[in-house]
Design an enzyme around this catalytic site. Structure first.
Site, mmCIF file in Angstrom:
data_model
loop_
_atom_site.group_PDB
_atom_site.id
_atom_site.type_symbol
_atom_site.label_atom_id
_atom_site.label_comp_id
_atom_site.label_asym_id
_atom_site.label_seq_id
_atom_site.Cartn_x
_atom_site.Cartn_y
_atom_site.Cartn_z
ATOM 1 N N LYS A 39 0.817 -1.206 0.000
ATOM 2 C CA LYS A 39 0.000 0.000 0.000
ATOM 3 C C LYS A 39 0.856 1.264 0.000
ATOM 4 C CE LYS A 39 -4.308 -2.049 1.262
ATOM 5 N NZ LYS A 39 -5.422 -2.190 2.215
ATOM 6 N N ARG A 89 -3.287 -10.426 4.756
ATOM 7 C CA ARG A 89 -3.691 -10.480 3.349
ATOM 8 C C ARG A 89 -2.559 -9.866 2.522
ATOM 9 N NH1 ARG A 89 -6.405 -7.186 -0.378
ATOM 10 N NH2 ARG A 89 -7.844 -8.319 -1.753
#
Length: 304
Positions: free
Chosen positions: A244, A279
């Site tokens: 991210k 994840r």
């Protein structure tokens, strides 16, 4: 399920933070043990996902990637047909279902790990569960009024993630007092909606929504505050920090495909704070790092 070497045995007081009465996650046809870190491999069937958009649009390529992730140690595969990156445009429910359905059917016929569908829409979740999914990963925290009923009727596992607004608007909605307390309060409201629909708490894990209506600094606060979230909500925490933007910013602006080492750092930090599920895009790196870190943490708890 895909088997891995078991974590070193020890008395109950040596279990990691957050493992106790909820040391497993109950799905439709089985349970997933949380006594060792659980790795969820990301399989995006989208042309516009921020990291791997367009790579696995063909069902054959998607199945091959899922096989690879299981071989590298994935405990779960999370299949998504709509990008939820900041600023992403929505796709129709029909298109989303058409993307995920064939791949889920193929994976359910071949793999022995539980499958998850990453969707905000009840109709897509229903189709995915019919195609073999055992988990609904809802980034919107049950914003679709029909979603909780679909999950309850199927007896599926549920990931409740925190997000404000939509992917197009969420980065304008980052005004919090104490971000950990506020996210906990908003996830608590999602848990109440799940309760009202009859979804047992043993079927639910929570996700603070790293990168969803959060600034870079808030993402760091949330990872540091996972223990508080766990205590407030009483459910295991899934951390989805993979590749991210806040990782890229911390590393001097590196692109998404160069953020796997930084992702490992976030995962290990999250594990230390009590997260039990992770994840990720790069399964091998996360699996190895989490297993080593877990062994060290257990050894520390077992020491006199």
């Amino acid at each position: 399920m895909h088997s891995h070497p078991p974590a070193a045995p020890g008395p109950s007081h040596t279990l990691p933070a957050g493992v106790g009465d909820d040391a497993s996650w109950v799905l439709r046809s089985r349970s997933v043990s949380l006594e060792r870190p659980v790795v969820m491999g990301i399989l995006n069937l989208t042309p516009d996902s921020f990291s791997d958009g367009g790579r696995f649009l063909h069902p054959g390529a998607a199945v091959q990637q899922a096989r690879r992730m299981v071989a590298e140690g994935a405990d779960l595969i999370d299949v998504g047909g709509e990008s939820t990156r900041p600023g992403a445009d929505p796709v129709s429910a029909e298109e989303e279902a058409e993307r995920v359905g064939p791949v889920l059917r193929a994976l359910a016929a071949e793999l022995d790990v539980p499958l998850s569908v990453d969707t905000r829409r009840a109709s897509v979740a229903r189709a995915a569960l019919d195609a073999g999914a055992e988990i609904v990963n809802d980034v919107s925290g049950l914003s679709d009024s029909g979603m909780a009923g679909v999950v309850a009727a199927a007896g599926a596992g549920l990931v409740l993630m925190h997000m404000r607004g939509t992917p197009r608007t969420m980065q304008s909605l980052t005004d919090y007092g104490d971000v950990v307390d506020d996210v906990a309060a908003e996830l608590s409201a999602s848990l109440e909606r799940a309760d009202a629909a009859g979804i047992g708490r043993e079927r639910i894990v929570v996700d603070p929504g790293i990168g969803f209506a959060k600034t870079g600094a808030q993402n760091l606060e949330l990872i540091a505050g996972i223990g508080r979230l766990r205590a407030r909500l009483g459910r295991p925490v899934l951390l989805g920090a993979s590749r991210k933007a806040f990782i890229g910013a911390l590393l001097g602006g590196v692109p998404a495909d160069a953020r796997d080492a930084g992702t490992v750092g976030a995962c290990v930090a999250g594990l230390a704070r009590g997260a039990r599920l992770f994840r990720v895009h790069d399964v091998r790196g996360a699996r190895q790092a989490l297993d080593v870190a877990e062994a060290v943490f257990r050894a520390g708890r077992m020491a006199p």
